[in-house]
Design an enzyme around this catalytic site. Sequence first.
Site, short mmCIF file in Angstrom:
data_model
loop_
_atom_site.label_atom_id
_atom_site.label_comp_id
_atom_site.label_asym_id
_atom_site.label_seq_id
_atom_site.Cartn_x
_atom_site.Cartn_y
_atom_site.Cartn_z
N HIS A 168 0.84 -1.20 0.00
CA HIS A 168 0.00 0.00 0.00
C HIS A 168 0.87 1.25 0.00
CE1 HIS A 168 -3.22 -2.69 2.08
NE2 HIS A 168 -3.12 -2.91 0.79
N HIS A 182 -6.84 -0.77 2.63
CA HIS A 182 -6.08 -1.17 1.45
C HIS A 182 -6.32 -0.06 0.41
CE1 HIS A 182 -5.91 -5.45 2.99
NE2 HIS A 182 -6.78 -4.87 3.78
C1 LIG Z 1 0.27 -8.01 -4.69
C2 LIG Z 1 -0.62 -6.86 -4.32
C3 LIG Z 1 -1.82 -7.11 -3.68
C4 LIG Z 1 -2.66 -6.04 -3.34
N1 LIG Z 1 -3.88 -6.32 -2.80
C5 LIG Z 1 -4.75 -5.31 -2.59
C6 LIG Z 1 -6.08 -5.59 -2.17
O1 LIG Z 1 -6.47 -6.74 -1.99
N2 LIG Z 1 -6.93 -4.54 -1.97
C7 LIG Z 1 -6.52 -3.25 -2.15
O2 LIG Z 1 -7.32 -2.34 -1.92
N3 LIG Z 1 -5.27 -2.96 -2.55
C8 LIG Z 1 -4.40 -3.97 -2.81
N4 LIG Z 1 -3.15 -3.68 -3.29
C9 LIG Z 1 -2.82 -2.27 -3.58
C10 LIG Z 1 -3.61 -1.69 -4.76
O3 LIG Z 1 -3.89 -2.69 -5.71
C11 LIG Z 1 -2.82 -0.54 -5.40
O4 LIG Z 1 -2.50 0.43 -4.43
C12 LIG Z 1 -3.61 0.18 -6.50
O5 LIG Z 1 -4.19 -0.74 -7.42
C13 LIG Z 1 -2.68 1.14 -7.23
O6 LIG Z 1 -3.40 1.85 -8.22
P1 LIG Z 1 -2.68 3.01 -9.07
O7 LIG Z 1 -3.67 3.46 -10.06
O8 LIG Z 1 -2.10 3.99 -8.13
O9 LIG Z 1 -1.43 2.32 -9.78
P2 LIG Z 1 -1.31 0.99 -10.66
O10 LIG Z 1 -2.59 0.24 -10.67
O11 LIG Z 1 -0.09 0.30 -10.20
O12 LIG Z 1 -1.13 1.55 -12.14
C14 LIG Z 1 0.05 2.06 -12.68
C15 LIG Z 1 0.12 1.65 -14.14
O13 LIG Z 1 1.10 2.44 -14.81
C16 LIG Z 1 1.87 1.62 -15.65
N5 LIG Z 1 3.16 2.27 -15.83
C17 LIG Z 1 4.08 2.53 -14.87
N6 LIG Z 1 5.13 3.16 -15.40
C18 LIG Z 1 4.88 3.31 -16.71
C19 LIG Z 1 5.60 3.90 -17.79
N7 LIG Z 1 6.82 4.46 -17.60
N8 LIG Z 1 5.05 3.89 -19.01
C20 LIG Z 1 3.83 3.33 -19.22
N9 LIG Z 1 3.11 2.75 -18.23
C21 LIG Z 1 3.62 2.75 -16.99
C22 LIG Z 1 1.93 0.32 -14.90
O14 LIG Z 1 2.32 -0.76 -15.72
C23 LIG Z 1 0.53 0.20 -14.33
O15 LIG Z 1 -0.34 -0.42 -15.23
C24 LIG Z 1 -2.29 -4.71 -3.63
C25 LIG Z 1 -1.07 -4.47 -4.27
C26 LIG Z 1 -0.25 -5.53 -4.62
C27 LIG Z 1 1.04 -5.24 -5.33
#
Ligand SMILES: Cc1cc2nc3c(=O)[nH]c(=O)nc-3n(C[C@H](O)[C@H](O)[C@H](O)COP(=O)(O)OP(=O)(O)OC[C@H]3O[C@@H](n4cnc5c(N)ncnc54)[C@H](O)[C@@H]3O)c2cc1C
Length: 597
Positions: free
Chosen positions: A532, A576
């Site tokens: 997280h 989460h």
């Molecule tokens: C193993 C695991 C289990 C988890 N379980 C839970 C859960 O059960 N419940 C919960 O609430 N949270 C959970 N989390 C946390 C939660 O899923 C994340 O905090 C959340 O999904 C992040 O969303 P975001 O939009 O910030 O980033 P992300 O969903 O990580 O999106 C970022 C995107 O940007 C892309 N990207 C990055 N850099 C570049 C670049 N230079 N060029 C092009 N694309 C790029 C990546 O590939 C990715 O697709 C978990 C996390 C993990 C790792």
Amino acid sequence: MENLLLLLMSVLLGLLLKIPNGNGDPGRGRAPDLEELRRLGIGNVVNVPLYSDAPLGSYDFVVVGAGAAGCTLAARLSENPQWSVFLIEAGGVENIMHQVPLMAPSLQTTASNWGYLSQPQRHACRGMPDNRCSLPRGKVLGGTSSINYMIYNRGNRRDFDGWASAGNPGWSYAEVLPYFLRSESAQLQGLEQSPYHNHSGPLSVEDVRYRSRLAHAHVRAAQEAGHPRTDYNGESQLGVSYVQATTLKGRRHSAFRAYIEPIRKQRRNLHILTLARATRLLIDEATKSAYGVELLHQGRRHRVRARKEVILSAGAFNSPQLLMLSGIGPADNLKAIGVPLVHALPVGKRLYDHMTFCWGGRNTFLSSIGGVETLTFLKVPRARTPSTQPDIELVQVAGSLASDEGTALAKGANFRQEIYDKMYKELALRQQDHFTFLIMHFAPASVGRLWLHNRNPLEWPRIDPKYFSAPEDVEYLLEGIKEAIRISKMPALQSIGARLLERPVPGCESLAFASDDYWRCSIRTLSYTLHHQVATCRMGPASDPTAVVSPQLRVHGMRRLRVVDTSIIPVPPTAHTNAAAFMIGEKAADMIRSDWS
Ligand SMILES: Cc1cc2nc3c(=O)[nH]c(=O)nc-3n(C[C@H](O)[C@H](O)[C@H](O)COP(=O)(O)OP(=O)(O)OC[C@H]3O[C@@H](n4cnc5c(N)ncnc54)[C@H](O)[C@@H]3O)c2cc1C
Ligand SMILES: *[C@@H]1O[C@H](CO)[C@@H](O)[C@H](O)[C@H]1NC(C)=O
């Protein structure tokens, strides 16, 4: 029987891994054959011809990262047919494995995980090679929502009220709740009439269909121990509940499935490019305006222009990385790696995460969302937070690292072989029914950091979470362990024969088993993050020296540039972080809409 099933799943995994990730290489320099792409399953996803050195053209909005927040934002912005949106994603397309909730842990061993490791930790992660914790992140359309554990959990009312009172108008609980609701389509038994749930948003939130005997026993035992039944996304977070999951009819509902797939064929103004890595922002230094993004796709460099805004949704590690590669960050770090400074900001200076301890018990079984079945939100004696805000969460999981005989789970956590052999191997060999409590601390005092080691955009950022550098964080987990043990002694769990796995953690054998010092040692050894990470592009008013983005999520001091993902969350939430990512995407879309219309 359950163990046998898991074994079969891991064999299946071996086969599935050989299937290309839906992203075959259609060959350089020639336009993709749409039929060929369609056969590979991506014909309708990649709807831009990109095979030339010419600039990609220009769009109103360029969104970097198709994760939880990025998919939400791109889908909402492209609802306006007058606006064109370009969404860039480094990963490929989900395959059948992403959709099977039980497979969640195994996804960490695939190309859908960026695969980051932390810097060596002094006070934690002692059970991992070089004391480096595994820090998975999704690299696929859907981002981390495509590889996570699917727990749907918004946070405590006080979290958001705290954001607002820290100088972020618009982010109080009353103001963000409509955005959580806008994204949600709930199918939760008994909550059909709840004002805290919506039934017509894009993201499906369901009860998990499979519930083990253990889950029921745990819910009863927690109540026997004094924890009320609750909807942890409703009026009061404290208490015990069956988990609410981001699945649709038992399959994972990622941001891609929820927001993009239903519209991708109709939205001609939304172009998505997969397997494309943004490497830096295009910035007009005189006006400090972002006007586009440079990216790598199939070994070639391209530029795409944004007429209105560039939006970084690359997640808590990659959004700060891209800002720094583009000259926006701490002056000393940028100087050290030779990136000319455009604007000094404390990018990556803070990083918080939620640490967890796994505590094994013996008894029973299988799972749906990677084994997670129930959540209990509670207060511990040393708590200083208000009485309505939990300090600790117990995540009850059927099975453990032994459930797949050491093939993926232990590797995902980066545990040393010795830890697996001594703690778990025998459980697997004897096919002993067992379960795990993950004990998570919500408000750590330890503050980490992220920085760049050089200016190569393809290198990992350096991530040092500094887990347990504040010793009080260990004490919270210790009190959480004691409460978990107390719950396990309640009649409902005793009646199914639950008992503690009395196998000392390697490295802690010299301490009396189950003494406080023994638990402290094991907390620092079996350190496990629930992933997280937040605050690397922290939101706050311009007067806040730790803030990177404004309450409108605009990068301070810059124009036409926002960050929209979990990196803006200013302090660790009582939750989460996935639900919040969807909320942030929805709210940002509204702010951008009102700014440009
Ligand atoms: C193993 C695991 C289990 C988890 N379980 C839970 C859960 O059960 N419940 C919960 O609430 N949270 C959970 N989390 C946390 C939660 O899923 C994340 O905090 C959340 O999904 C992040 O969303 P975001 O939009 O910030 O980033 P992300 O969903 O990580 O999106 C970022 C995107 O940007 C892309 N990207 C990055 N850099 C570049 C670049 N230079 N060029 C092009 N694309 C790029 C990546 O590939 C990715 O697709 C978990 C996390 C993990 C790792
Ligand atoms: C439910 O979601 C839909 C779709 O996003 C939205 O239009 C509606 O306003 C939401 N209802 C509530 C009560 O928030």
